[in-house]
Design a protein around this motif. Sequence first.
Motif, short mmCIF file in Angstrom:
data_model
loop_
_atom_site.label_atom_id
_atom_site.label_comp_id
_atom_site.label_asym_id
_atom_site.label_seq_id
_atom_site.Cartn_x
_atom_site.Cartn_y
_atom_site.Cartn_z
N LYS A 110 -8.81 -13.37 -30.30
CA LYS A 110 -7.77 -12.56 -29.67
C LYS A 110 -6.54 -12.39 -30.56
O LYS A 110 -5.72 -11.50 -30.33
CB LYS A 110 -7.38 -13.14 -28.31
CG LYS A 110 -6.67 -14.47 -28.36
CD LYS A 110 -6.34 -14.96 -26.96
CE LYS A 110 -5.59 -16.29 -26.99
NZ LYS A 110 -5.29 -16.76 -25.61
N GLN A 111 -6.41 -13.22 -31.58
CA GLN A 111 -5.28 -13.10 -32.50
C GLN A 111 -5.48 -11.98 -33.53
O GLN A 111 -4.52 -11.57 -34.18
CB GLN A 111 -5.04 -14.42 -33.23
CG GLN A 111 -4.57 -15.55 -32.33
CD GLN A 111 -4.39 -16.84 -33.09
OE1 GLN A 111 -5.27 -17.28 -33.83
NE2 GLN A 111 -3.23 -17.47 -32.92
N GLU A 131 -8.46 -17.87 -33.26
CA GLU A 131 -9.27 -17.35 -32.17
C GLU A 131 -9.28 -15.82 -32.25
O GLU A 131 -8.30 -15.21 -32.69
CB GLU A 131 -8.77 -17.84 -30.82
CG GLU A 131 -7.29 -17.74 -30.60
CD GLU A 131 -6.86 -18.47 -29.33
OE1 GLU A 131 -7.72 -18.87 -28.54
OE2 GLU A 131 -5.66 -18.61 -29.13
N GLU A 180 -6.18 -8.77 -33.14
CA GLU A 180 -5.46 -7.54 -32.78
C GLU A 180 -3.96 -7.68 -33.06
O GLU A 180 -3.31 -6.75 -33.54
CB GLU A 180 -5.70 -7.21 -31.31
CG GLU A 180 -5.11 -5.87 -30.90
CD GLU A 180 -5.45 -5.50 -29.46
OE1 GLU A 180 -4.74 -4.65 -28.90
OE2 GLU A 180 -6.42 -6.06 -28.90
N TYR A 205 -15.25 -8.91 -38.90
CA TYR A 205 -13.84 -9.28 -39.02
C TYR A 205 -13.28 -8.89 -40.39
O TYR A 205 -12.20 -8.31 -40.51
CB TYR A 205 -13.64 -10.78 -38.80
CG TYR A 205 -13.96 -11.30 -37.43
CD1 TYR A 205 -14.13 -10.46 -36.33
CD2 TYR A 205 -14.07 -12.68 -37.20
CE1 TYR A 205 -14.42 -10.95 -35.07
CE2 TYR A 205 -14.35 -13.19 -35.93
CZ TYR A 205 -14.53 -12.33 -34.88
OH TYR A 205 -14.80 -12.83 -33.62
N THR A 232 1.64 -16.95 -33.22
CA THR A 232 1.80 -15.50 -33.34
C THR A 232 3.25 -15.05 -33.22
O THR A 232 3.63 -14.04 -33.82
CB THR A 232 0.95 -14.76 -32.29
OG1 THR A 232 1.30 -15.23 -30.98
CG2 THR A 232 -0.53 -15.00 -32.52
#
Length: 200
Positions: free
Chosen positions: A19-20, A17, A22, A47, A182
């Motif tokens: 948000k991972q 996703e 960053e 990306y 993460t």
Amino acid sequence: MIWDRLNTHKMVASIKEPKQIEIALSLRNQLSGVFLLTGHIGVIQGYVNLFRSHQVPVFLHLEKIGGLCSDYHGLDYLHKVIKPTGIITTKTNVVKTAMKMGLFTIQRFFLMDTEGLDNIAKSLAQIEPDIIEVMPARIPEMIGEIKNITALPIISGGLLAEREHTLACLKHGAAAVSTSRTELWRDTYAIDENKIRIIV
């Protein structure tokens, strides 16, 4: 560049996703690379450019990127325009085409039963990608069986939940481990006299 990083960094960030992204960038100096399993043809270029600008090897999982076709023309566009470090695919024919174009290839295999080993052997007899990824990682003893089939580097991933799972894969001969968790990206691993340990 991926070969050097695999020798020193044992964790691959599987990004499922946006948000991972960053988080992966903040930990880029301890990752061997990233696997992109999110996005679509409209955003994937951005990306890839972002990771490339930070010298992070980035691989696109073709079956997970919306709107990206894995036929000859799709791979040609990927190679010439998007320019990732390489691709990930489960399909042997896609590996063949991508390698002819000069793309770095990672082929993903799933070990569901003992026939999975035969499938790996048959596939590698047709074409050898640069690296293979074997899933799930929760059967680390099978890495040794696969190493009897091929000398290719093996990345293991899937169903990893804690540090001990990662260590088990590395101890059984995986070159690196891939995960979308993460919290596991933060761990750094060291190999001393053939012993693998976590550096806290």
